[in-house]
Design a protein around this motif. Structure first.
Motif, short mmCIF file in Angstrom:
data_model
loop_
_atom_site.label_atom_id
_atom_site.label_comp_id
_atom_site.label_asym_id
_atom_site.label_seq_id
_atom_site.Cartn_x
_atom_site.Cartn_y
_atom_site.Cartn_z
N VAL A 134 -69.11 -33.65 66.86
CA VAL A 134 -68.82 -35.02 66.44
C VAL A 134 -68.65 -35.06 64.92
O VAL A 134 -67.68 -35.62 64.39
N ALA A 135 -69.60 -34.44 64.22
CA ALA A 135 -69.61 -34.50 62.76
C ALA A 135 -68.37 -33.84 62.16
O ALA A 135 -67.70 -34.40 61.28
N TRP A 136 -68.04 -32.64 62.62
CA TRP A 136 -66.87 -31.95 62.04
C TRP A 136 -65.58 -32.65 62.44
O TRP A 136 -64.60 -32.64 61.67
N SER A 137 -65.55 -33.29 63.61
CA SER A 137 -64.37 -34.08 63.98
C SER A 137 -64.23 -35.28 63.05
O SER A 137 -63.11 -35.68 62.70
N ASN A 138 -65.36 -35.90 62.67
CA ASN A 138 -65.31 -36.97 61.66
C ASN A 138 -64.67 -36.48 60.37
O ASN A 138 -63.82 -37.14 59.78
N LEU A 139 -65.12 -35.30 59.94
CA LEU A 139 -64.58 -34.74 58.69
C LEU A 139 -63.10 -34.40 58.83
O LEU A 139 -62.30 -34.69 57.94
N MET A 147 -62.00 -40.14 60.83
CA MET A 147 -62.33 -41.20 61.78
C MET A 147 -63.67 -40.88 62.44
O MET A 147 -64.14 -39.74 62.41
N ASN A 148 -64.29 -41.90 63.04
CA ASN A 148 -65.48 -41.62 63.82
C ASN A 148 -65.08 -41.38 65.27
O ASN A 148 -63.88 -41.28 65.59
N PRO A 150 -71.57 -41.41 50.08
CA PRO A 150 -70.40 -40.86 50.77
C PRO A 150 -70.74 -40.50 52.21
O PRO A 150 -71.90 -40.24 52.56
N ALA A 151 -69.70 -40.47 53.05
CA ALA A 151 -69.86 -40.16 54.46
C ALA A 151 -68.87 -39.07 54.85
O ALA A 151 -67.88 -38.82 54.14
N LEU A 152 -69.12 -38.44 55.98
CA LEU A 152 -68.20 -37.41 56.47
C LEU A 152 -66.78 -37.94 56.62
O LEU A 152 -65.81 -37.21 56.40
N THR A 153 -66.65 -39.20 57.00
CA THR A 153 -65.32 -39.79 57.17
C THR A 153 -64.58 -39.98 55.85
O THR A 153 -63.39 -40.29 55.85
N ASP A 154 -65.27 -39.78 54.72
CA ASP A 154 -64.61 -39.85 53.41
C ASP A 154 -63.94 -38.53 53.01
O ASP A 154 -63.15 -38.51 52.07
N ILE A 188 -60.98 -44.19 58.22
CA ILE A 188 -61.83 -45.31 57.82
C ILE A 188 -62.54 -45.07 56.50
O ILE A 188 -63.22 -45.96 55.98
N GLY A 189 -62.40 -43.86 55.93
CA GLY A 189 -63.07 -43.56 54.68
C GLY A 189 -62.18 -43.71 53.48
O GLY A 189 -61.02 -44.12 53.56
N GLU A 190 -62.72 -43.37 52.30
CA GLU A 190 -62.01 -43.41 51.03
C GLU A 190 -62.35 -42.15 50.25
O GLU A 190 -63.34 -41.47 50.53
N SER A 191 -61.56 -41.84 49.25
CA SER A 191 -61.86 -40.71 48.39
C SER A 191 -63.20 -40.93 47.69
O SER A 191 -63.47 -42.01 47.16
N VAL A 192 -64.02 -39.91 47.68
CA VAL A 192 -65.32 -40.02 47.02
C VAL A 192 -65.17 -40.04 45.50
O VAL A 192 -66.12 -40.36 44.78
#
Length: 673
Positions: free
Chosen positions: A93-98, A102-103, A639-643, A661-665
């Protein structure tokens, strides 16, 4: 990361249809050859070290103790943030977010294990391999008609696919949730989710003439009885299912073991290859060919032998049969020749997605020291490949994944935590520093990268989640049964092993599948659903959530579960309704029990974890954040993995893709608008 290879014997009976797979491989190769690299004239470089399971608390502790000098210098000169992980905090799940930005609602990976709502059969979440749908049966032979397919189940565009569209060079080494690898212009090797040659997450073999050893399947492997006659053993390696034969029996390859009658040494002969092992010694990689059709179809793999004991009883461990990177039977790289080139340059390496054989340690087939030697070999292989590939990196993106902290934190937490039920002071004196030593190797890798940084190079070091102790198991399905949400058939006893055996679905309201998932037995979705969608389902979910949050451990007096999320509240995207209805977030020290995740009913809802798998992270996501370090100032406080995917694209002036759903950190002004 979590390792479900023990479940693979029940979950994965994949039929590797050779003709179909060869056709698939040829098609993938053709697609790869059809790509032509676009024009990109920049000199920007982005290096990403993906370190699975690096925990911020342990990292800070080792830094403060002076054991991570490169990380200390890097954090002081750049930025260090906690990185919000996925819901739930499981590696696929986590690496797919990255990968997608997306989640799970966008990429469709909710757990290691998904379920088919119409059959309630569990399956591994990230990929599916299917053989030809039609065949001709001629006696004992089966002739496939048409090709098979290998399908990646993760949805959404990977960040390197977008880089390809803009002509930006990239190398992506062993990123999880990328089997089979998506068609790409860059160099990629598939990672976690890549099966062994038998189609499982890894099935070892253990050969012995010990009459007290119980033959048959164990978690993640198989105990195979043999006979020693005149100091000689004749046995067979077990390969993929031979779907050219009626009933698809496993293909085998014979080998012999000649045991020295006096010395603790044995000579092993496999398909014309002979080598000698002393007791306690590992072999190099041994290539093995499995004949499917005489004079026509063979499939090759490779394995390693370990002579655990020669006398008084033979004990011989054989690793899972890995896909041979020099002649892959399944697609594991882009271009398809890349795995072969790597093996020629850096030597053979584990291609199986979860390379460290944690189940052999849990089963007692390998002891701590023997397992550690195997795990160190895995890291040594990765470092050899890193040392071969990193100096070639000139521009674009270079991503390299390391698994060692995750798998070895799972297995050795018990030896650095005196509060753990599995703590042993004698073993701790021997290997209590194992986790620390693997962290220090990551510090060495960082030390190789830091001198290469300049004003056109950005470095990200990140982990997908942190870590926590795993003291006690919570058996969710047992709890649901005890609280009246699951009903059994009349006079049936709970089955502690079967997948929902004896469940009366016509009176069952909810059930658990996977490590964090809880499903409502919805009418119109589940095969025998009885809960009406809408208000009735909402009331039921609210009730279950409240009761779960009130569960206390009678031993410690602590809450077992610290959060329960409704999927509709935390997921966005087209697949938001495809996963669990509730996400169960366990407290530190707790996790779903091994049997409950597949629908079994152990006797107790709470029990001590006596397994060597003693650390974990599949809990409340707020309790196990990952880490994010960079040589550039990170502007985002949380920051989140989706970023990460938007950050990667932003570094090359590319706007984030639709659905991210994220943005550049960095809040960079490089992004094209």
């Amino acid at each position: 990361m979590i390792d479900n290879r023990g479940a693979s014997a029940r979950l994965v009976k994949a039929r590797w249809r050779l003709c179909g797979l060869l056709l698939f491989t040829a098609t993938a190769l053709l697609a790869s050859c059809q790509h032509t690299r676009g024009e990109w004239h920049g000199d920007q470089r982005l290096i990403i070290l993906g370190i699975d399971g690096m925990d911020p608390q342990l990292l800070k502790q080792f830094m403060q103790q002076g054991k991570m000098p490169n990380f200390s210098r890097f954090a002081e000169q750049g930025s260090f943030r906690l990185l919000t992980t996925s819901i739930p905090p499981q590696s696929p799940v986590a690496w797919s977010n990255l990968i997608t930005g997306m989640n799970a609602g966008g990429h469709g990976i909710f757990d290691f294990i998904h379920r088919d709502p119409k059959t309630l059969e569990p399956y591994f979440s990230t990929s599916r391999v299917e053989g030809p749908k039609h065949a001709i049966h001629l006696g004992s032979w089966v002739i496939p008609l048409g090709g098979g397919s290998a399908e990646q189940l993760r949805k959404g565009e990977a960040f390197w696919e977008i880089l390809d569209q803009h002509g930006i060079p990239n190398t992506i080494f062993r990123i999880p949730a990328n089997f089979p690898p998506v068609p790409a212009k860059g160099q990629t090797i598939s990672g976690m989710g890549t099966p062994d040659l038998r189609g499982t997450y890894g099935t070892f073999s253990f050969y012995t003439d010990d009459p007290t050893a119980a033959p048959g399947a164990v978690e993640g492997g198989q105990v195979i009885p043999v006979q020693v006659e005149n100091s000689r053993v004749a046995a067979s390696l077990i390969g993929p299912d031979n779907t050219f034969r009626r009933g698809s029996p496993a293909a085998t390859a014979p080998f012999t073991v000649l045991i020295d009658p006096l010395e603790s040494v044995a000579e092993i002969a496999v398909k014309g290859q002979e080598f000698v092992l002393r007791e306690g010694e590992w072999s190099d990689w041994v290539r093995v060919e499995f004949q499917l059709v005489p004079f026509f179809a063979n499939v090759s793999g490779m394995c390693r032998f370990y002579l655990k004991q020669a006398h008084p009883r033979l004990q011989l461990y054989v690793s899972p049969i890995n896909i041979d990177p020099a002649a892959p039977a399944l697609p594991i790289s882009t271009p398809s020749r890349y795995s072969r080139l790597l093996s020629e340059e850096a030597g053979e390496f584990y291609t199986q997605g979860i390379s460290e054989d944690t189940k052999a340690l849990s089963d007692g087939m390998l002891d701590d020291q023997e397992y550690l030697e195997q795990a160190r070999t895995v890291l040594a292989e990765h470092r050899r490949i890193f040392d071969a590939e990193f100096p070639k990196f000139k521009q674009g993106v270079f991503f390299f994944y390391f698994s060692s902290l995750d798998l070895n934190s799972h297995m050795f937490w018990r030896l650095m935590d005196p509060k753990h039920p599995g703590y042993d002071a004698t073993l701790a004196a021997q290997n209590g520093s194992a986790i620390e030593n693997f962290y220090q190797q990551m510090d060495q890798v960082l030390g190789e990268v830091l001198p290469k940084l300049d004003d056109r190079t950005t470095l990200l070091v990140l982990s997908d989640h942190g870590f926590a102790p795993y003291y006690r198991s919570f058996n969710l399905n047992t709890w649901l049964l005890n609280n009246g949400y699951i009903k059994l058939k009349s006079q049936a006893d709970p089955d502690s092993n079967g997948s929902f055996a004896n469940v009366d679905w016509s009176h069952t309201l909810a059930y658990g599948v996977g490590l964090n998932g809880l499903y409502i037995n919805l009418r119109g979705r589940e095969r025998n659903g009885i809960v009406q969608p809408g208000a009735e389902g909402d009331i039921l979910m609210k009730e279950i959530k409240g009761k779960l949050l009130s569960v206390r451990d009678p031993q410690a007096g602590l809450p077992v579960i610290t959060r329960v999320d409704l999927a509709r509240d935390v997921y966005q995207g087209p697949y938001a309704q495809s996963g669990p209805d509730l996400l169960v977030g366990y407290n530190r020290g707790y996790r779903a029990g091994w049997k409950t995740i597949l629908g079994a009913f152990p006797p107790e809802a709470l029990e001590d974890n006596s397994n060597r798998w003693s650390g974990d992270h599949c809990i409340d996501f707020t309790l196990v954040p990952g880490v994010l370090l960079s040589n550039r100032k990170i502007a985002t406080e949380t920051p989140a993995l989706t970023d990460i995917a938007p950050t990667i694209l932003s570094e090359f002036g590319i706007a984030k893709a639709k659905g991210m759903i994220g943005e550049s950190v960095f809040w960079s002004d490089r992004t094209a608008h």
